[in-house]
Design a protein around this motif. Sequence first.
Motif, mmCIF file in Angstrom:
data_model
loop_
_atom_site.group_PDB
_atom_site.id
_atom_site.type_symbol
_atom_site.label_atom_id
_atom_site.label_comp_id
_atom_site.label_asym_id
_atom_site.label_seq_id
_atom_site.Cartn_x
_atom_site.Cartn_y
_atom_site.Cartn_z
ATOM 1 N N ASP A 5 37.226 51.393 33.331
ATOM 2 C CA ASP A 5 36.783 51.688 34.755
ATOM 3 C C ASP A 5 36.709 53.225 34.674
ATOM 4 O O ASP A 5 37.744 53.910 34.926
ATOM 5 C CB ASP A 5 37.871 51.130 35.577
ATOM 6 N N GLU A 16 42.544 56.267 49.062
ATOM 7 C CA GLU A 16 41.379 55.355 48.660
ATOM 8 C C GLU A 16 41.523 55.239 47.065
ATOM 9 O O GLU A 16 41.351 54.363 46.455
ATOM 10 C CB GLU A 16 40.073 56.242 48.688
ATOM 11 N N ALA A 19 43.709 52.159 46.769
ATOM 12 C CA ALA A 19 43.117 50.906 46.961
ATOM 13 C C ALA A 19 41.947 50.467 46.035
ATOM 14 O O ALA A 19 41.972 49.353 45.583
ATOM 15 C CB ALA A 19 42.301 51.109 48.247
ATOM 16 N N LEU A 20 41.460 51.573 45.263
ATOM 17 C CA LEU A 20 40.516 51.425 44.344
ATOM 18 C C LEU A 20 41.306 50.643 43.199
ATOM 19 O O LEU A 20 40.748 49.553 42.372
ATOM 20 C CB LEU A 20 39.756 52.559 43.962
ATOM 21 N N ASP A 22 44.255 49.012 43.164
ATOM 22 C CA ASP A 22 44.690 47.749 43.248
ATOM 23 C C ASP A 22 43.500 46.832 43.227
ATOM 24 O O ASP A 22 43.595 45.882 42.644
ATOM 25 C CB ASP A 22 44.955 47.818 44.789
ATOM 26 N N THR A 23 42.291 47.302 43.684
ATOM 27 C CA THR A 23 41.073 46.323 43.679
ATOM 28 C C THR A 23 40.621 46.202 42.021
ATOM 29 O O THR A 23 40.352 44.861 41.739
ATOM 30 C CB THR A 23 39.902 46.856 44.244
ATOM 31 N N LEU A 24 40.908 46.966 41.282
ATOM 32 C CA LEU A 24 40.443 46.893 39.799
ATOM 33 C C LEU A 24 41.438 46.269 39.160
ATOM 34 O O LEU A 24 41.256 46.017 37.893
ATOM 35 C CB LEU A 24 40.214 48.481 39.187
ATOM 36 N N HIS A 35 46.649 48.117 33.638
ATOM 37 C CA HIS A 35 45.876 47.071 33.698
ATOM 38 C C HIS A 35 46.029 46.435 32.200
ATOM 39 O O HIS A 35 46.391 46.861 31.210
ATOM 40 C CB HIS A 35 44.343 47.404 33.618
ATOM 41 N N LYS A 288 32.498 57.401 50.118
ATOM 42 C CA LYS A 288 33.465 56.460 49.330
ATOM 43 C C LYS A 288 33.954 56.710 47.891
ATOM 44 O O LYS A 288 33.310 57.277 47.317
ATOM 45 C CB LYS A 288 32.460 54.892 49.144
ATOM 46 N N ARG A 293 32.735 49.368 36.306
ATOM 47 C CA ARG A 293 33.453 48.507 35.186
ATOM 48 C C ARG A 293 32.753 48.291 34.159
ATOM 49 O O ARG A 293 31.686 47.666 34.318
ATOM 50 C CB ARG A 293 33.773 47.459 35.858
ATOM 51 N N VAL A 306 32.167 49.361 41.958
ATOM 52 C CA VAL A 306 32.997 49.077 42.714
ATOM 53 C C VAL A 306 33.384 50.151 43.704
ATOM 54 O O VAL A 306 33.546 51.055 43.229
ATOM 55 C CB VAL A 306 34.425 48.697 42.135
ATOM 56 N N ILE A 308 35.128 51.907 47.460
ATOM 57 C CA ILE A 308 36.117 51.720 48.433
ATOM 58 C C ILE A 308 35.686 52.773 49.609
ATOM 59 O O ILE A 308 35.731 54.021 49.143
ATOM 60 C CB ILE A 308 37.502 52.041 47.948
#
Length: 311
Positions: A5, A16, A19-20, A22-24, A35, A288, A293, A306, A308
């Motif tokens: 990623d 941010e 948040a990114l 977390d999203t990944l 991960h 942003k 990915r 992706v 944020i």
Amino acid sequence: MDGYDIIGDIHGREHELCALLDTLGYRDDGGVRRHPNRKALFIGDFIDRNPARGVLDIVRPMVAADTALAVMGNHELNAIAYHHPHPDIDGEYLRPHSNKNRGQHAEFRAEFEPTPAELDDTIGWFRTLPLWLDLGDLRAVHAAWHEPSLAQLRRHTDAGGRLTDEGVIAVHQRGTAGADAVEKTAKGIEFHLPDGVSFRDKDSNERHDVRVKWWLNESRPKWPDIAIGPPAMSRQLPDASLDWPAELGYPPDAPPVFIGHYWWSGKPAPLAPNVACVDYSVGRDGGKLVAYRWSGEAMLTESGFVAIARQ
């Protein structure tokens, strides 16, 4: 491992970044984001424009634990030079302490200069970052994958692409091949504009040189088509063709390369089938934080991004 990623310029935006991640799907495990089957790859520019300690407190443990890789951004390179005494001029530094440079590093200086040991440790960590990564099927560099410059920089780096002690000094000697090479790879490739043409950059500095889309495989492109910058700048450029240097262009059969640096805007998309920028201006309002990915594909797609939004 299923892939990487690739995360763009962060410039101190800890919220941010969290948040990114977390999203990944990167979860905290004993103070390290992990991960289960992927690895992050940070494209540099962790500091400046916003306080950055929180970002570094996330990124550094990930790199140390090998849950992430990272390359050096031009802001880390600048910070190294700003705090490195000039070898030939007493009281001076490799990066001059001008008003402009003091202002650019204001947030970083305010956070770290009051504690010299912490400053030294942080600059020391910046020194461990390679200027580029070539992982075989995947490449990463902060601004430009330029083979002649990479060949030059190998004279000033170790086997892992990290600047040596001599290299730090060498690439900051104006007018030398080393300085030109690090400018191109970490800050982009520039052409001098025609006489009488200039523009204001995002920081209101007047520019007579323009960063160019070095990845283009062209022979006689026009100025507005090669320039990286705001529409207002492109409208000032002559609608005339120029000779495209043979050394530029990213081969269509080369491994995908990921870059940051350029403060892109709009919907993230590949710049070419095998070139992607992951810097979408989180350092300023309306920007942003973006990742791509990558799971082994040779041809990059819009669906791989992706994003944020800056809060």
